[in-house]
Structures are given as C-alpha cells and as structure tokens.
Enzyme design. Sequence first.
Site, PDB file in Angstrom:
ATOM      1  N   THR A 216       0.819  -1.217   0.000  1.00 42.14           N
ATOM      2  CA  THR A 216       0.000   0.000   0.000  1.00 42.14           C
ATOM      3  C   THR A 216       0.846   1.257   0.000  1.00 42.14           C
ATOM      4  OG1 THR A 216      -1.805  -1.148   1.129  1.00 42.14           O
ATOM      5  CG2 THR A 216      -1.803   1.243   1.262  1.00 42.14           C
TER       6      THR A 216
ATOM      7  N   SER B 212       1.429  -7.430  -0.423  1.00 44.03           N
ATOM      8  CA  SER B 212       2.096  -8.425   0.419  1.00 44.03           C
ATOM      9  C   SER B 212       1.315  -9.727   0.536  1.00 44.03           C
ATOM     10  CB  SER B 212       2.385  -7.854   1.803  1.00 44.03           C
ATOM     11  OG  SER B 212       1.209  -7.600   2.526  1.00 44.03           O
TER      12      SER B 212
ATOM     13  N   THR C 241       1.230  -4.258   4.386  1.00 44.01           N
ATOM     14  CA  THR C 241       0.950  -4.533   5.794  1.00 44.01           C
ATOM     15  C   THR C 241       0.251  -5.872   6.022  1.00 44.01           C
ATOM     16  OG1 THR C 241      -1.160  -3.325   5.698  1.00 44.01           O
ATOM     17  CG2 THR C 241       0.809  -2.075   6.351  1.00 44.01           C
ATOM     18  N   ASP C 242      -0.349  -6.462   4.985  1.00 41.51           N
ATOM     19  CA  ASP C 242      -1.118  -7.690   5.189  1.00 41.51           C
ATOM     20  C   ASP C 242      -0.270  -8.808   5.783  1.00 41.51           C
ATOM     21  OD1 ASP C 242      -3.449  -6.565   4.310  1.00 41.51           O
ATOM     22  OD2 ASP C 242      -3.342  -7.413   2.294  1.00 41.51           O
TER      23      ASP C 242
END
Length: 351
Positions: free
Chosen positions: A43, A80, A114-115
Amino acid sequence: MRVERCFYGPLGFFAVGLLAMAAPVLAQSSDLPRVHVIATGGTIASSASGLIGVEQLLAGVPALRDVAQITFEQALRVGSSRVTPEDWLALAGRIDAVFRDDPQVAGVVVTHGTDSMEETAFFLDLVVGDARPVVVTGAMRSADAVGADGPANLLSAARVAGDPAARGRGVLVVMNDEVHEARFVVKAHTLRVQAFASPESGPVGTVEAEGVRFRRGSAPRPGPFDLSGVQALPEVGIDYSFIGAPGDALRRATESGMSGVVVAAFGSGRVSEGQAAEIGRALNEGVVVVLSSRVGSGLARDEYGGGLASGGRNVLSAGILNPQKARVLLMVALTQTRDMGELARIFLHYS
C-alpha cells in the site's frame, strides 16, 4: 548525480541506485548515516495508476535528505498477500549481501505491504544475523490518498535504521511513530493507521521530533538460523479451530506429505473432536504439529487438561507466537532438524 546499476537476481530484476549529494530527488550530507532501502510494493507504493517504483516513493519524502544517505533497490512490486516463501529467501539473501558488501551501511529499510508484514519481519528476524538494524515499514493508506501515512512511516523507519541504538535489536517494524520488535508485533486493525501493536510487550520505542527513543534495552537474541544452501522452505499449513471444525488442513497435511501444521486452537489450547482425531493421524504419519491460539495474545498451552499436550502426544507449543508466526518458525526450524526434542527447544527459545 545519480549512480545506478541493474542486475538479475533470485527475485528477478533489481534496480539498484545511489542518491548522492547532487541527486535531483535528495540532496544528502556525507556526514549522515547510510541507509539502504529495499522496496517490495504494498500500500505504501499503491496509487490509482498502479504500484509506484522506489525512486518515486523516495521522491515523496524530501525530508529524508536530512536523515540519511539513501541507497535503494526495487526487489518486488506486489501486494504483500502475493509475497511467497521463495521471496523471503531471496529478500534475506539481498539483505545479507548488502551488509556483507558495504560495512558503511548503518541499516536497511524494507518497504512492505501490511497484510503479511508481521510474517516477513519475523522471518527476517530469524535468519538475518548482522547486528545492524533491519526496519520494515509500510502504510495503511495508499500513496495518493488524502492523509497518506507512508511518507511519515518511511522517514521514521530511516531514522531508526540509522540510529546506533537500534543495533542488536533484531528486525524492527516501524509504523505510526512506534517501534515494534518483530517477534511481538501484529496487525491489529484492518484499516486504521495505528493498526500495529505488540500485545505481549508494547512497542520497544517511539520516534519523536528529537529522535528515536527506546523504552528498554535490547534483550539477548538467539543466534540466527543458517539458511545457506536452502532453496525452498518446508510446506506448513494452519488448521483453524471453530465449532465443529473437522481438521481439514490437518487431513490434507497427512494425505499430501506436508511437513507440519500449526493449529490455531480455542483459548489457550483446546480443539474440536474432529481436529483431535486428525492430530492423532497427523502425528502417526510423522507430521509435526504445533499448538498456537486463535485469540491473539497469551500463551498456548493445555491448561484445561485433556487437550493436545496431554496423553503423551508429541505436540509442540507455540508459546506466545500467533498461528502465522508459529508457522514461520516451524518452516525455518524444519530446515535444520526434524528431531522433536530439538524442535521443542527451538520453540521454547524463540517463542
């Protein structure tokens, strides 16, 4: 002047560059620490037109010129959720190479979605042995969003990576001006900029206007795992507990010859009847089973009795590690040994 070279490596095409004093993006002082940025997408690099490259990402943070001499490369350009274990191995190899080839590098920043950030950070924490900091950062809002948090996170990450007090602390995650240790940090909210937390320990530090402030000293770290020569990580699945859970992932592991399974158990270690039966079958077939918890914090253990750890069953405890991190540790540990006593020692030591 911008010096740039390109090469093809395990992750594919890398663009490697140096932003020097006369660079059009950043003007930097040679007195500042040198920080190497490895961009992987996510992101933080997301925009309406697609994922932007590392140069454009850095150009959006002009204050970096006051913090560090920045070198950079584009390792991946994906969300990710698309990162693979093969990418982990290649990323760790690149970080090792940066530290090996340039003793003057103060630290490395990895920009990441961030996932799966907590998983990548923990993997790197297990396998990167240099005392210099590796700092993973990202963003909860896209690069072209109103109030984008990526530039501030990248700036804070560079400050941490260049700070001598960050040495010896292992891999750190910097988000929203908080510094978290890779072993403890989790993504605790799907959308908020304050999405990352360390439920078991709290953040190890903060990034203030005056500088980086660490709240506690660095604890002794276990030695890194040596993955030299490892071409692929063992396959490990996760079986999630819920009312009536049949243990499908455990069954698939048994039938397909998977190396291990982590059970995301109820509470501190209870499972359904279906899972209990499949755990027995998996153990009989030599599949390594690790007990974690779906709760999100706290130890996974058989405190109620009659659960996984009783009856002489050889099931490992994940300790405080959540299921996804227990999976990472098991994948790495299985590259070293399949001895249950040694695996138990590893989980006790690292979790």
